[in-house]
Write an enzyme that holds these catalytic residues in place. Structure first.
Site, PDB file in Angstrom:
ATOM      1  N   ASP A  34      -6.755  -2.118   5.369  1.00  0.00           N
ATOM      2  CA  ASP A  34      -5.843  -3.135   4.813  1.00  0.00           C
ATOM      3  C   ASP A  34      -6.071  -4.507   5.432  1.00  0.00           C
ATOM      4  OD1 ASP A  34      -4.512  -1.290   3.184  1.00  0.00           O
ATOM      5  OD2 ASP A  34      -3.168  -0.694   4.802  1.00  0.00           O
ATOM      6  N   ASP A  92      -0.856  -0.891   6.607  1.00  0.00           N
ATOM      7  CA  ASP A  92      -0.835  -0.377   7.971  1.00  0.00           C
ATOM      8  C   ASP A  92      -2.177   0.141   8.464  1.00  0.00           C
ATOM      9  OD1 ASP A  92      -1.067   1.872   6.409  1.00  0.00           O
ATOM     10  OD2 ASP A  92       0.287   3.092   7.623  1.00  0.00           O
ATOM     11  N   ASP A 123       0.859  -1.172   0.000  1.00  0.00           N
ATOM     12  CA  ASP A 123       0.000   0.000   0.000  1.00  0.00           C
ATOM     13  C   ASP A 123       0.898   1.226   0.000  1.00  0.00           C
ATOM     14  OD1 ASP A 123      -2.601   1.253   0.252  1.00  0.00           O
ATOM     15  OD2 ASP A 123      -1.927   1.853   2.240  1.00  0.00           O
TER      16      ASP A 123
END
Length: 809
Positions: free
Chosen positions: A701, A697, A498
């Site tokens: 997610d 994080d 990400d």
């Protein structure tokens, strides 16, 4: 010490300052504190106590927190599903149970060279003679079982040596000395010497042998018990009642052969292996003990009125203000409220460079303060601190089983029964077809088969490596949730990351500011930031912070209004100011071509560009970007070198995301991804046959982290993400993924090597012990050599596993 009123009691008490035993009836110094009378050995100790009683009453409390209490849960290194309330033996394999969270060595203490009974948790002067206190080694964890095994080993070795000399050397002197009478006395002497070796030194093995029978769980102690018992009982009957043996059992000369030396030496060798294993298992938990020992024992709490009081760590509460002096350890996780310093976080993150800390920054318990003084506010204490969570995760993960362990367990389950069958067949073949005395050969070779085939090395091969690896990972800022994550990570060939918070800092910053039309840059920025201060948008906060860092003074805003998805406008000191996207500006007079071109160029660099209008005319372009972490380019290159394909996910526009991808050399960029689409992306990659790891994080997610073959959470992220992941990087640095992959690959290589050692010894040793080479080259393997080979297989496995502590990450 005692409650007031019973001062005549004769029972001895302890001086709370120096630790000496004091008789209240004869003590000349005492102090009453909070209803309790404390007695002292001298006036110096009494004066020190009166100056700060809390300090000395708290001194011994932290030590108890470091030791695993009696009744603390223990588990088996090979069978983590076995959990007991205290020490003992595993009912499945007989191995010694170990604490689920090992005891930590108590931190270094200080003592007086002249008065060793004086102890203090910190440097100072002796209250008796005034000499400077010197450090002494801290206490270690309970090693009573290791000490017991060592005692048995030394006794066994001392008695086995003369048994071997009698059995081996006496026959070499010939018939004029080795007469029937000498044979008889030699056999009796061997019986006397070997009996304590077998019955006392080897008693732990027999108790575990019996346990394996009652639990119907054959294991390595089943084979050891059978082999030693068979050799010993055969020899005892041969000495006590030789007439019971037919001629076929007698050696040349008519005497019944005895094998006390085989039984004694086997016990000695197995004890030697046990001592090495206990030492190794203790060393595998060294990482957890190191982590536990990092925490300081006390904290310096600021009370109302500014008074500083040293209190035990367990008394610190959330919200307490604590002072951290130069060179001291940060006691708990918190936020810095005063002061500035550089803090060494290497024991948590593995990174050697100290991190600057100032008011507002977060600090982690057990890290070491530099030369500055800090005042922090406790945010997480006790089991909630990062250090406690790391210890819990590592201890829990070390008790899980890797998939490869299931294969080893399956093989071991059938192996013992197969070996017993081979030993029976060996005995029958030698008894029917062997040379004279064939029944003696039958017994000896069956014992050799039982001993050499001991599968202890096979059982240890996987868990010993996994345990060492997890501890090593924890010391380098990589936390594995379970053994499966260790095994699976080595197969990963695709890493999905990400962008925000993983590749980047996750904190937008003002990076570019372009002004046209004659308005001074500082004045324009002051107007824009004053307007944005009224907005809650993250980009607005980045502009405000950037302006404040540039020393700009902000003014109050009037008539503030926000248009969702477009921008904001208001009045500052009589001037009309608006900030927003191009659509917002077009409705307020348009955007000059020169500013539009500059905004487009900034977007091509991966930055978010906004326009600002002052008094109805678009006059500036503000660029906000989420900076790439300094360590990210290095990590991306290392991942590529390791054969891992990196895919970047981002919710940003394609242009912005692709610009970041180009900067980092990431070829596959998936942009404009909604949170719920991340899971679909992981599934699509898995559908293409890729072994996928996902690093993220945020809360959004978590589903993707759980779906990936291995989820990797940034330690700086949310608790939900961390709970969903198989691996957590304490520092949130992508280089940690490189460390994790290297450690995973090294660990699985190590496991394969261990399994090879275990199978190699058994596969090679069992046929030789059974005597398959005897018809060709006359080679037989004595039970003593079989015992030595069996012990060496365990030694090789343990030694090889400990090499993981030296792996370069």
């Amino acid at each position: 010490m005692k409650n007031g009123g019973a001062s005549g009691a004769m029972a001895q008490t302890t001086d709370p300052v120096c630790g000496m035993r004091v008789n209240p009836a004869t003590a000349t110094e005492s102090v009453e504190y909070k209803g309790t009378t404390y007695y002292f050995c001298c006036d110096g100790c009494r004066a020190l106590f009166q100056a700060d009683p809390v300090k000395f009453l708290a001194k011994s409390a932290p030590a108890a927190a470091h030791a695993a209490p009696k009744g603390a849960p223990h588990t088996c290194p090979m069978h983590p599903e076995i959990v007991r309330d205290g020490p003992g033996s595993c009912p499945k394999c007989g191995m010694a149970l170990v604490p689920m969270i090992p005891a930590a060595p108590i931190g270094a203490e200080y003592t007086c060279p002249m008065h060793p009974e004086v102890r203090s948790p910190k440097p100072g002067n002796c209250p008796k003679c005034g000499m400077a206190l010197v450090p002494v080694a801290g206490a270690q964890e309970d090693d009573s079982e290791l000490r017991d095994m060592k005692r048995r080993l030394w006794v066994s070795l001392a008695l086995s040596v003369p048994v071997v000399l009698l059995a081996m050397l006496l026959p070499q002197f010939g018939g004029h000395i080795y007469t029937p009478a000498a044979q008889r006395w030699s056999a009796l002497a061997q019986l006397a010497l070997a009996t304590p070796v077998v019955l006392w030194c080897g008693w732990p093995f027999f108790s575990k042998f019996w346990l394996s029978l009652t639990n119907r769980s054959p294991n390595m102690y089943t084979l050891i018990g059978l082999g030693v018992a068979l050799a010993y009982l055969y020899s005892v009957i041969g000495v006590v009642a030789p007439g019971l043996f037919p001629q076929e059992f007698r050696e040349h000369g008519g005497a019944v052969g005895v094998y006390f030396e085989a039984a004694a030496v086997i016990v000695t060798l197995v004890l030697f292996g046990e001592v090495l294993q206990l030492r190794a298992i203790g060393e595998t938990s060294q990482a957890i003990r190191k982590l536990l020992a990092l925490a300081p024992n006390t904290a310096l709490r600021l009370e109302a009125g500014g008074r500083e009081v040293e209190v035990p760590l367990e008394q610190v509460q959330v919200g307490d203000k604590l002072r951290v002096r130069p060179g001291e350890k940060v006691p708990v996780d918190g936020t810095c409220v005063e002061g500035s310093s550089n803090v060494d976080e290497s024991m948590i993150t593995g990174e050697p460079v100290p991190v600057p800390k100032k008011a507002g920054d977060k600090v982690t318990g057990a890290t070491i303060n530099g030369k500055g003084a800090l005042v922090i506010r406790a945010v997480k204490v006790g089991a909630d601190t990062l250090l406690s969570r790391i210890v819990h995760m590592v201890a829990q993960a070390q008790r899980t089983r890797a998939p490869v362990q299931r294969l080893a367990d399956l093989v071991a389950a059938w192996f013992v029964q197969t070996v017993i069958a081979i030993a029976i067949v060996t005995a029958l073949v030698w008894a029917l077809y062997g040379p004279e005395p064939r029944f003696v050969y039958a017994v000896v070779n069956a014992v050799a088969v039982l001993i050499i085939a001991c599968p202890c090395a096979l059982g240890l091969a996987t868990p010993i490596s996994i345990t060492v690896a997890m501890g090593q990972g924890a010391l380098n800022g990589v936390l594995f949730r379970n053994a499966e994550a260790v095994e699976k990570l080595r197969e990963v060939n695709t890493l999905v990351v990400d962008k925000t918070g993983t590749l980047t800092l996750g904190k937008p910053q003002l990076v570019d500011f372009v002004v046209e039309g004659g308005t001074p840059e500082k004045d324009a920025l002051a107007l824009i930031a004053s307007l944005e201060r009224a907005s809650e948008h993250p980009l607005a906060q980045a502009i405000v912070t950037g302006a404040e860092n540039r020393g700009v003074q902000l003014a109050p805003v009037k008539n503030f209004e926000s248009v969702t998805g477009q921008g904001v406008h208001g009045t500052i000191e009589g001037r009309r100011v608006a900030v927003g996207n191009r659509r917002f500006m077009e409705a307020r007079g348009g955007v000059p071509q020169s500013l539009a071109e500059k905004a487009e160029a900034l977007r091509a660099q991966g930055k978010t560009a906004l326009y600002a209008a002052i008094d109805g005319r678009t006059a500036a372009v503000i660029a906000v970007a989420d900076p790439i972490k300094e360590t990210t380019p290095e990590a991306i290159k290392a991942l590529a070198a390791a054969g891992v394909h990196v895919v970047m996910l981002s919710g940003d526009s394609r242009k912005t995301a692709e610009a970041v991808g180009r900067q980092l050399g990431i070829e596959e960029v998936i942009a404009e991804v909604l949170p719920e689409q991340k899971l679909d992306t992981i599934r699509a990659l898995q559908g293409r046959g890729r072994v996928v790891a996902m690093a993220g994080d945020g809360i959004n997610d978590a589903p993707a982290l759980a779906q990936a073959h291995v989820g990797i959470a940034m330690g700086t992220g949310t608790d939900v993400a961390i709970e969903s992941a198989g691996v957590t990087l304490v520092k949130g640095d992508l280089r940690g993924i490189v460390k994790a992959i290297r450690l995973s690959r090294a660990t699985m290589r190590n496991v394969k090597q261990n399994l090879f050692f275990a199978f190699f010894y058994n596969a090679l040793g069992v046929p030789i012990a059974a005597g398959v080479l005897y018809p060709f080259i006359g080679l037989l393997l004595s039970p003593m050599l079989a015992g030595a080979a069996m012990s060496m297989s365990s030694v090789s496995v343990v030694t090889n596993a400990l090499r993981l502590r030296k792996v370069a990450l």
